[in-house]
Write a protein that holds these residues in place. Structure first.
Motif, PDB file in Angstrom:
ATOM      1  N   VAL A 222    -100.049 -56.394 -68.282  1.00  0.00           N
ATOM      2  CA  VAL A 222     -98.572 -56.012 -68.742  1.00  0.00           C
ATOM      3  C   VAL A 222     -97.550 -56.877 -67.961  1.00  0.00           C
ATOM      4  N   LEU A 223     -97.844 -56.786 -66.579  1.00  0.00           N
ATOM      5  CA  LEU A 223     -96.959 -57.265 -65.498  1.00  0.00           C
ATOM      6  C   LEU A 223     -96.862 -58.956 -65.722  1.00  0.00           C
ATOM      7  N   CYS A 224     -98.133 -59.372 -66.046  1.00  0.00           N
ATOM      8  CA  CYS A 224     -98.141 -61.073 -66.414  1.00  0.00           C
ATOM      9  C   CYS A 224     -97.458 -61.202 -67.345  1.00  0.00           C
ATOM     10  N   GLY A 225     -97.627 -60.541 -68.296  1.00  0.00           N
ATOM     11  CA  GLY A 225     -96.879 -60.806 -69.734  1.00  0.00           C
ATOM     12  C   GLY A 225     -95.346 -60.831 -69.564  1.00  0.00           C
ATOM     13  N   THR A 226     -94.896 -59.821 -68.923  1.00  0.00           N
ATOM     14  CA  THR A 226     -93.468 -59.732 -68.492  1.00  0.00           C
ATOM     15  C   THR A 226     -92.816 -60.789 -67.817  1.00  0.00           C
ATOM     16  N   ILE A 227     -93.816 -61.167 -66.714  1.00  0.00           N
ATOM     17  CA  ILE A 227     -93.368 -62.266 -66.031  1.00  0.00           C
ATOM     18  C   ILE A 227     -93.199 -63.642 -66.704  1.00  0.00           C
ATOM     19  N   THR A 228     -94.217 -63.785 -67.542  1.00  0.00           N
ATOM     20  CA  THR A 228     -94.310 -64.998 -68.574  1.00  0.00           C
ATOM     21  C   THR A 228     -93.171 -65.147 -69.547  1.00  0.00           C
ATOM     22  N   ALA A 229     -92.853 -63.895 -70.140  1.00  0.00           N
ATOM     23  CA  ALA A 229     -91.571 -63.866 -71.100  1.00  0.00           C
ATOM     24  C   ALA A 229     -90.253 -64.367 -70.075  1.00  0.00           C
ATOM     25  N   ALA A 230     -90.264 -63.821 -68.959  1.00  0.00           N
ATOM     26  CA  ALA A 230     -89.041 -63.919 -68.176  1.00  0.00           C
ATOM     27  C   ALA A 230     -88.782 -65.315 -67.738  1.00  0.00           C
ATOM     28  N   THR A 231     -90.015 -65.871 -67.145  1.00  0.00           N
ATOM     29  CA  THR A 231     -89.903 -67.302 -66.608  1.00  0.00           C
ATOM     30  C   THR A 231     -89.581 -68.302 -67.944  1.00  0.00           C
ATOM     31  N   TRP A 232     -90.196 -68.113 -68.969  1.00  0.00           N
ATOM     32  CA  TRP A 232     -90.181 -69.002 -70.069  1.00  0.00           C
ATOM     33  C   TRP A 232     -88.422 -68.700 -70.497  1.00  0.00           C
ATOM     34  N   LEU A 233     -87.898 -67.645 -70.592  1.00  0.00           N
ATOM     35  CA  LEU A 233     -86.758 -67.446 -71.093  1.00  0.00           C
ATOM     36  C   LEU A 233     -85.621 -68.084 -70.415  1.00  0.00           C
ATOM     37  N   LEU A 234     -85.747 -67.855 -68.794  1.00  0.00           N
ATOM     38  CA  LEU A 234     -84.810 -68.462 -67.725  1.00  0.00           C
ATOM     39  C   LEU A 234     -84.919 -69.874 -67.839  1.00  0.00           C
ATOM     40  N   SER A 235     -86.278 -70.534 -68.257  1.00  0.00           N
ATOM     41  CA  SER A 235     -86.182 -72.164 -68.116  1.00  0.00           C
ATOM     42  C   SER A 235     -85.572 -72.671 -69.275  1.00  0.00           C
ATOM     43  N   VAL A 236     -85.522 -71.745 -70.531  1.00  0.00           N
ATOM     44  CA  VAL A 236     -84.694 -72.242 -71.824  1.00  0.00           C
ATOM     45  C   VAL A 236     -83.362 -71.965 -71.550  1.00  0.00           C
ATOM     46  N   ILE A 237     -82.765 -70.909 -70.959  1.00  0.00           N
ATOM     47  CA  ILE A 237     -81.367 -70.588 -70.695  1.00  0.00           C
ATOM     48  C   ILE A 237     -80.764 -71.546 -69.483  1.00  0.00           C
ATOM     49  N   THR A 238     -81.823 -71.870 -68.535  1.00  0.00           N
ATOM     50  CA  THR A 238     -81.036 -72.732 -67.403  1.00  0.00           C
ATOM     51  C   THR A 238     -81.374 -74.193 -67.304  1.00  0.00           C
ATOM     52  N   ARG A 239     -82.562 -74.561 -68.386  1.00  0.00           N
ATOM     53  CA  ARG A 239     -82.761 -76.020 -68.355  1.00  0.00           C
ATOM     54  C   ARG A 239     -83.483 -76.395 -67.103  1.00  0.00           C
ATOM     55  N   GLU A 240     -83.921 -75.350 -66.494  1.00  0.00           N
ATOM     56  CA  GLU A 240     -84.618 -75.624 -65.160  1.00  0.00           C
ATOM     57  C   GLU A 240     -86.072 -75.014 -65.411  1.00  0.00           C
TER      58      GLU A 240
END
Length: 274
Positions: A9-27
């Motif tokens: 569950v923690l891994c899934g949460t981190i995965t979603a967060a890192t992907w979303l941040l990459s889309v928002i920041t383009r980093e």
């Protein structure tokens, strides 16, 4: 709760967060930013589930030391600053169509790499359900893990010193020569820090062997996949270095890629002297 489920569950949460941040920041270095942090959480979750059994505490302490050192090294290189993206992502992005890179970002950077981080921590899951008491093999494994940790620390410090020297040379209006590090540990391996990083996680798998007495079981997948990732990363990194530095091919010919070993010229001289 089952500690593996908690980690998933923690891994899934981190995965979603890192992907979303990459889309928002383009980093695209958000997984890099949690690479040294998430394993600490995963291994301590297994340690807590095992009622802080000595072997699990030892494993968690070793991973915590690894994580603190790697986090510090990443921080001082500016990895946590806005714009602190790994330069290789920009180069790769320039070689791919936009849609292909975004697919790569979702499937490989975000999902695969986060799954891999959890995977190389999973020997702790095996150790957590073992009733074999901690013993001499665990002490030996801990000593080897720490030795590799020291090796990686030295390699990263040598690289840090070299890049600071390069920056000072450029600030003074001079062209730094040589343009890439080939002294110290880098005289014996083109990527000693990569070698020591992988070696630590193979040793970590050794704790599962010590706990079960079984040499080969499924949690070896994490260390194996990490090694394959590093090999691919090394090939890509060296393709960049070869395009930037005319002398890099000669360095490649005489120096081991990963495992520290004597340079080819020294081996040839030693063999001719025998």
């Amino acid at each position: 709760m089952d500690p593996l489920l908690v980690c998933l569950v923690l891994c899934g949460t981190i995965t979603a967060a890192t992907w979303l941040l990459s889309v928002i920041t383009r980093e695209y270095s958000w997984v890099d930013r949690i690479w040294s942090i998430a394993p600490i959480a995963y291994v301590w979750i297994f340690a807590a589930a095992a009622a802080f059994a000595p072997r699990l505490v030892l494993m968690a302490v070793l991973v915590t030391l690894w994580g603190i050192r790697l986090t510090y090294n990443f921080w001082r290189k500016g990895g946590y600053r806005p714009g602190g993206e790994d330069y290789r992502w920009k180069i790769l992005q320039g070689r791919m169509p936009g849609w292909a890179y975004q697919t790569f970002n979702l499937l490989f950077i975000s999902i695969y790499q986060n799954a891999l981080i959890l995977a190389f921590c999973l020997p702790a899951a095996t150790a957590a359900v073992s009733d074999t008491p901690i013993g001499g093999w665990d002490v030996l494994l801990a000593a080897v893990f720490l030795a590799f940790l020291v090796g990686e620390t030295i390699a990263d410090q040598q690289q840090w010193n070299f890049h600071r020297w390069k920056a000072a040379e450029r600030a003074a209006g001079r062209t730094p020569e040589p343009g890439f590090l080939q002294t110290g540990l880098f005289r014996y391996s083109r990527h000693p820090n990569f070698f020591f990083e992988q070696a630590q996680w193979w040793v970590f798998y050794g704790f599962a062997v010590a706990a079960t007495g079984v040499w080969l079981h499924w949690t070896i997948a994490g260390a194996l996949l990490l090694t394959l990732l590093f090999i691919g990363s090394t090939v890509f990194t060296e393709s960049i270095s070869r395009s930037r530095h005319p002398g890099y091919d000669d360095y490649r010919r005489r120096t081991s890629m990963l495992v520290p070993w004597f340079p080819a010229r020294e081996r040839a001289a030693a063999e001719s002297a025998v």
